[in-house]
Design a protein around this motif. Structure first.
Motif, mmCIF file in Angstrom:
data_model
loop_
_atom_site.group_PDB
_atom_site.id
_atom_site.type_symbol
_atom_site.label_atom_id
_atom_site.label_comp_id
_atom_site.label_asym_id
_atom_site.label_seq_id
_atom_site.Cartn_x
_atom_site.Cartn_y
_atom_site.Cartn_z
ATOM 1 N N SER A 167 60.902 -13.601 56.872
ATOM 2 C CA SER A 167 59.534 -13.411 56.386
ATOM 3 C C SER A 167 59.270 -14.251 55.149
ATOM 4 C CB SER A 167 59.285 -11.928 56.066
ATOM 5 O OG SER A 167 60.152 -11.499 55.029
ATOM 6 N N ILE A 168 57.999 -14.499 54.887
ATOM 7 C CA ILE A 168 57.595 -15.214 53.679
ATOM 8 C C ILE A 168 57.746 -14.294 52.479
ATOM 9 C CG2 ILE A 168 55.639 -16.252 52.451
ATOM 10 C CD1 ILE A 168 54.594 -17.201 55.148
ATOM 11 N N ARG A 228 52.226 -10.135 57.761
ATOM 12 C CA ARG A 228 53.189 -10.324 56.676
ATOM 13 C C ARG A 228 53.924 -11.667 56.768
ATOM 14 N NH1 ARG A 228 58.598 -8.653 57.550
ATOM 15 N NH2 ARG A 228 59.033 -7.980 59.694
ATOM 16 N N GLY A 229 53.462 -12.530 57.675
ATOM 17 C CA GLY A 229 54.037 -13.861 57.781
ATOM 18 C C GLY A 229 55.506 -13.832 58.144
ATOM 19 N N TRP A 237 56.293 -13.133 49.405
ATOM 20 C CA TRP A 237 54.944 -13.205 48.841
ATOM 21 C C TRP A 237 54.942 -13.433 47.330
ATOM 22 C CZ3 TRP A 237 51.136 -14.136 51.954
ATOM 23 C CH2 TRP A 237 51.219 -13.714 53.290
ATOM 24 N N THR A 262 61.392 -18.150 52.038
ATOM 25 C CA THR A 262 61.546 -17.025 52.952
ATOM 26 C C THR A 262 62.585 -16.031 52.458
ATOM 27 O OG1 THR A 262 63.207 -18.216 54.240
ATOM 28 C CG2 THR A 262 60.930 -18.373 54.970
ATOM 29 N N LEU A 312 52.049 -11.546 62.097
ATOM 30 C CA LEU A 312 51.245 -12.535 61.378
ATOM 31 C C LEU A 312 50.786 -12.022 60.021
ATOM 32 C CD1 LEU A 312 49.036 -13.995 64.266
ATOM 33 C CD2 LEU A 312 51.027 -15.040 63.180
#
Length: 365
Positions: A93-94, A63-64, A96, A106, A61
């Motif tokens: 992953s998202i 690092r999404g 950032w 992503t 969660l």
């Protein structure tokens, strides 16, 4: 009169409710990987013509991200147990840096993925449902519901197998490194290629593979404009293939393949340019019939090759609907003689096929 050691009800609730919420959140967090895993498995289960599952999913969660472990996909009626797709680890992953710019996209990184195209497994049988573009798009958008801004493959393997051949044929690329950017998760009606791609790898026979181009992947037949080169392949590694299809073996030789291909709306236009140098067909262990046939083939190869560069090459044009792709015979023959008596082909792509060529031809159909 209330005893001094008995706290008021509202004070007890003040602590009880937060504790219950925390417990529920912890329980939900613990169950979340199972929830996501069941969701992904239900998507793969409903893909027509295929069966798939994932072994496990980990959630990060902070690092999404979520990591899919052990994704497997194969044809429902496959004759072998070799999976069509086998992805040991996929990290989604998202990104950032894009989030700070107001975009939710992503990054996908796959480690050691394997794609095995077994010809016997992929042959369609009557009554067997097949996944179309809408099926694949729906599955992808449900597993990854937002755009993929960056995609990587590390140490991938791609194999083309024919198990019922004698001997069995295994043409493969290993150590594949692949990158793609700006992948879309919806089918685009625009005549554009939004995603640049680049790949390198090693082929059977220790050849060097390079691929560059642009694509629109989310279609049943992807639109693309690519250039491909394969150099310095030890021809003896292809003997299983040449033995099965031409009944010849190579004692030595160097093989290369150069190609440009454009596909638009299922219409293909391009060429393949194979080159063979320093090749010897007859091996000392061959029997008489094999030696006779290989000598016959070798005679014509000698007659048609460029004697100065010891190179046999031809440029094979490919054009047409992908359900009925064929090569043009007479241009191929002419090309062989041109190489033999006029000039040797250069071992590079010619840079004369573009994406718009395929669109132009498809509009003329």
């Amino acid at each position: 009169m209330t005893p001094k050691n008995k706290k008021p009800v509202y004070r007890r609730k003040r602590y009880t409710i937060p504790i219950i919420i925390i417990v529920l959140l912890v329980a939900f967090r613990m169950y979340l990987p199972t929830l996501v895993k069941n969701h992904v498995n239900s998507i793969l289960k409903d893909l027509p013509g295929y069966y798939g599952h994932v072994e496990d999913i980990d959630i990060a969660l902070i690092r999404g991200a979520y990591v899919i472990d052990g994704l497997y996909l194969n044809k429902v009626n496959a004759e072998t147990e070799i999976p069509f797709l086998k992805f040991p680890k996929s990290d989604i992953s998202i990104e950032w840096k894009s989030l700070f710019k107001g975009k939710i996209v992503t990054e996908v990184i796959m480690s050691n993925p394997a794609i095995s195209y077994v010809f016997e497994d992929q042959e369609s049988e009557a009554g067997t449902p097949e996944a179309d573009a809408d099926d694949w798009t729906k599955a992808l958008t449900e597993i990854i519901p937002i755009d993929i801004n960056h995609f990587e493959i590390h140490n991938g393997k791609f194999s083309f197998l024919q198990m019922q051949a004698e001997p069995q044929i295994d043409l493969n690329f290993t150590e594949v490194e692949f990158t793609a950017d700006n992948l879309r998760n919806v089918v685009s009606k625009e005549k554009t290629l939004p995603s640049p791609i680049h790949a390198t790898g090693r082929s059977i026979g220790a050849g060097n593979m390079t691929l560059d181009g642009k694509v629109n992947l989310i279609k049943e037949v992807p639109d693309l404009d690519i250039a491909f080169s394969l150099e310095n392949v030890d021809m003896t590694a292809l003997n299983d293939f040449t033995k099965h299809y031409a009944n010849i073996n190579f004692e030595r030789g160097n093989f290369g393949l150069f190609s440009e291909i454009a596909i638009a709306d299922g219409y293909l236009k391009g060429y393949m340019k194979p080159l063979l140098t320093d090749s010897v067909l007859i091996g000392k262990d061959d029997n008489f019939i094999e030696t006779l046939w290989e000598g016959f083939i070798g005679f014509f190869k000698f007659a048609l090759k460029n004697q100065k560069t010891d190179t046999l090459a031809t440029k094979i044009p490919i054009e047409g609907d992908l359900n009925n792709v064929g090569t043009k015979v007479w241009p191929t023959i002419t090309s062989i003689f041109k190489n033999a008596w006029i000039e040797a082909f250069k071992g590079v792509v010619d840079d004369d096929i573009e994406f718009q060529d395929a669109f132009q031809e498809s509009n003329d159909e």
